[in-house]
Design a protein around this motif. Sequence first.
Motif, PDB file in Angstrom:
ATOM      1  N   THR A   1       0.830  -1.204   0.000  1.00 28.44           N
ATOM      2  CA  THR A   1       0.000   0.000   0.000  1.00 28.44           C
ATOM      3  C   THR A   1       0.861   1.249   0.000  1.00 28.44           C
ATOM      4  O   THR A   1       0.577   2.211  -0.722  1.00 28.44           O
ATOM      5  CB  THR A   1      -0.938  -0.002   1.219  1.00 28.44           C
ATOM      6  OG1 THR A   1      -1.871  -1.075   1.089  1.00 28.44           O
ATOM      7  CG2 THR A   1      -1.697   1.307   1.338  1.00 28.44           C
ATOM      8  N   CYS A   2       1.929   1.262   0.817  1.00 31.12           N
ATOM      9  CA  CYS A   2       2.821   2.414   0.834  1.00 31.12           C
ATOM     10  C   CYS A   2       3.516   2.602  -0.517  1.00 31.12           C
ATOM     11  O   CYS A   2       3.718   3.732  -0.979  1.00 31.12           O
ATOM     12  CB  CYS A   2       3.853   2.272   1.951  1.00 31.12           C
ATOM     13  SG  CYS A   2       3.198   2.689   3.602  1.00 31.12           S
TER      14      CYS A   2
ATOM     15  N   LYS B   1       2.224   1.780  -3.419  1.00 33.15           N
ATOM     16  CA  LYS B   1       1.220   2.289  -4.366  1.00 33.15           C
ATOM     17  C   LYS B   1       0.892   3.761  -4.111  1.00 33.15           C
ATOM     18  O   LYS B   1       0.631   4.514  -5.051  1.00 33.15           O
ATOM     19  CB  LYS B   1      -0.053   1.452  -4.268  1.00 33.15           C
ATOM     20  CG  LYS B   1       0.074   0.059  -4.849  1.00 33.15           C
ATOM     21  CD  LYS B   1      -1.231  -0.706  -4.711  1.00 33.15           C
ATOM     22  CE  LYS B   1      -1.154  -2.085  -5.355  1.00 33.15           C
ATOM     23  NZ  LYS B   1      -2.427  -2.837  -5.191  1.00 33.15           N
ATOM     24  N   THR B   2       0.901   4.161  -2.837  1.00 34.31           N
ATOM     25  CA  THR B   2       0.501   5.525  -2.480  1.00 34.31           C
ATOM     26  C   THR B   2       1.696   6.462  -2.265  1.00 34.31           C
ATOM     27  O   THR B   2       1.513   7.618  -1.874  1.00 34.31           O
ATOM     28  CB  THR B   2      -0.357   5.512  -1.197  1.00 34.31           C
ATOM     29  OG1 THR B   2       0.396   4.913  -0.127  1.00 34.31           O
ATOM     30  CG2 THR B   2      -1.636   4.717  -1.412  1.00 34.31           C
ATOM     31  N   LYS B   3       2.917   5.950  -2.487  1.00 37.16           N
ATOM     32  CA  LYS B   3       4.139   6.740  -2.330  1.00 37.16           C
ATOM     33  C   LYS B   3       4.271   7.287  -0.910  1.00 37.16           C
ATOM     34  O   LYS B   3       4.612   8.451  -0.684  1.00 37.16           O
ATOM     35  CB  LYS B   3       4.175   7.907  -3.344  1.00 37.16           C
ATOM     36  CG  LYS B   3       4.042   7.485  -4.791  1.00 37.16           C
ATOM     37  CD  LYS B   3       5.180   6.543  -5.203  1.00 37.16           C
ATOM     38  CE  LYS B   3       5.035   6.122  -6.666  1.00 37.16           C
ATOM     39  NZ  LYS B   3       6.056   5.120  -7.049  1.00 37.16           N
ATOM     40  N   ARG B   4       4.007   6.402   0.052  1.00 41.17           N
ATOM     41  CA  ARG B   4       4.170   6.771   1.448  1.00 41.17           C
ATOM     42  C   ARG B   4       5.246   5.885   2.079  1.00 41.17           C
ATOM     43  O   ARG B   4       5.832   5.037   1.416  1.00 41.17           O
ATOM     44  CB  ARG B   4       2.832   6.631   2.188  1.00 41.17           C
ATOM     45  CG  ARG B   4       1.733   7.509   1.629  1.00 41.17           C
ATOM     46  CD  ARG B   4       0.426   7.305   2.358  1.00 41.17           C
ATOM     47  NE  ARG B   4       0.537   7.693   3.757  1.00 41.17           N
ATOM     48  CZ  ARG B   4      -0.460   7.549   4.644  1.00 41.17           C
ATOM     49  NH1 ARG B   4      -1.607   7.027   4.262  1.00 41.17           N
ATOM     50  NH2 ARG B   4      -0.279   7.933   5.893  1.00 41.17           N
TER      51      ARG B   4
END
Length: 298
Positions: free
Chosen positions: A260-261, A263-266
């Motif tokens: 998820t990080c 994909k979301t650039k976090r």
Amino acid sequence: MATLNEIELSEVKIEELSLNFKETPRQDHSMTPVELCYFDDFATTLVVDAVLNFSTHKMCKKRRYLYGDEQRVARELMERFRKDQDWTPAIYGFLNMRSVRSFIEKLAFNKQLEFRDHIIRFLNVFHHDSGYTIQECTRYSLEGNQGAKLVATRAWYRGDKIQRLSGVVCLLSTQDEDTILQPEGSDFSVMYSNRKRCSTLWLGPGAYINHDCRPTCEFVSHGSTAHIRVLRDMVAGDEITCFYGSEFFGPKNMDCECLTCEKTKRGKFSTSDEEENDEPSALSEKRIKYGLRSRSRV
């Protein structure tokens, strides 16, 4: 040197342990944290490592569990179990290995039962009815890009309980933490219980569940064990993930490498320097030190 009667008694015990069991072991247990560490390391060596062909996470990294060519024997037992799904030959084969017999002969009978049950928990990872299995995972740098992940092998729906997937929990005293936790990474299996206000050791098949900031599942505690409940519908091939806590991977999970990080650039994939300037709190420092998974349900 063992007498004939001692050897015969051992054979009777092994046969009894191999015939009288439940495919899903009972939830409660009496293992101490140290016993759970040894039982888990031995069971993962016999069952999981024999399939993945590398050494997965261990609490006692320097301890050797198998003698001589027993790794080959373990691989053969697992190949047979995955093919015919016959529990008794697999359990008997493991318990009759020289290294295992040497280990369990020193245990009281109730502890022999618990060791056998822990092996069964891991055999369930490769049972056709489990609805999940384990695969190699190369995502995480903290594992040297060689770890493991649990993936669904069938459809699961929100609210489902993954019956054959469990975690085993032991409360940790300060002395236990000093004895068990090692800087080489054994702290990966420690959660912080907000409800009980102490650290808890978390092992069993559930310890292979990786973190994701948008998890597919969650841990649900039952005292000395925990089951896994589905949060989002899954299809075969989806990874089983849980949320370890908001600061497991540093303040605001700034070092998180989950999908998820990415994909979301976090997390570790962030291009912003904002998180790097944040000062960690005292609680964050404790969680960074031990890698505590903060779950109020545990």
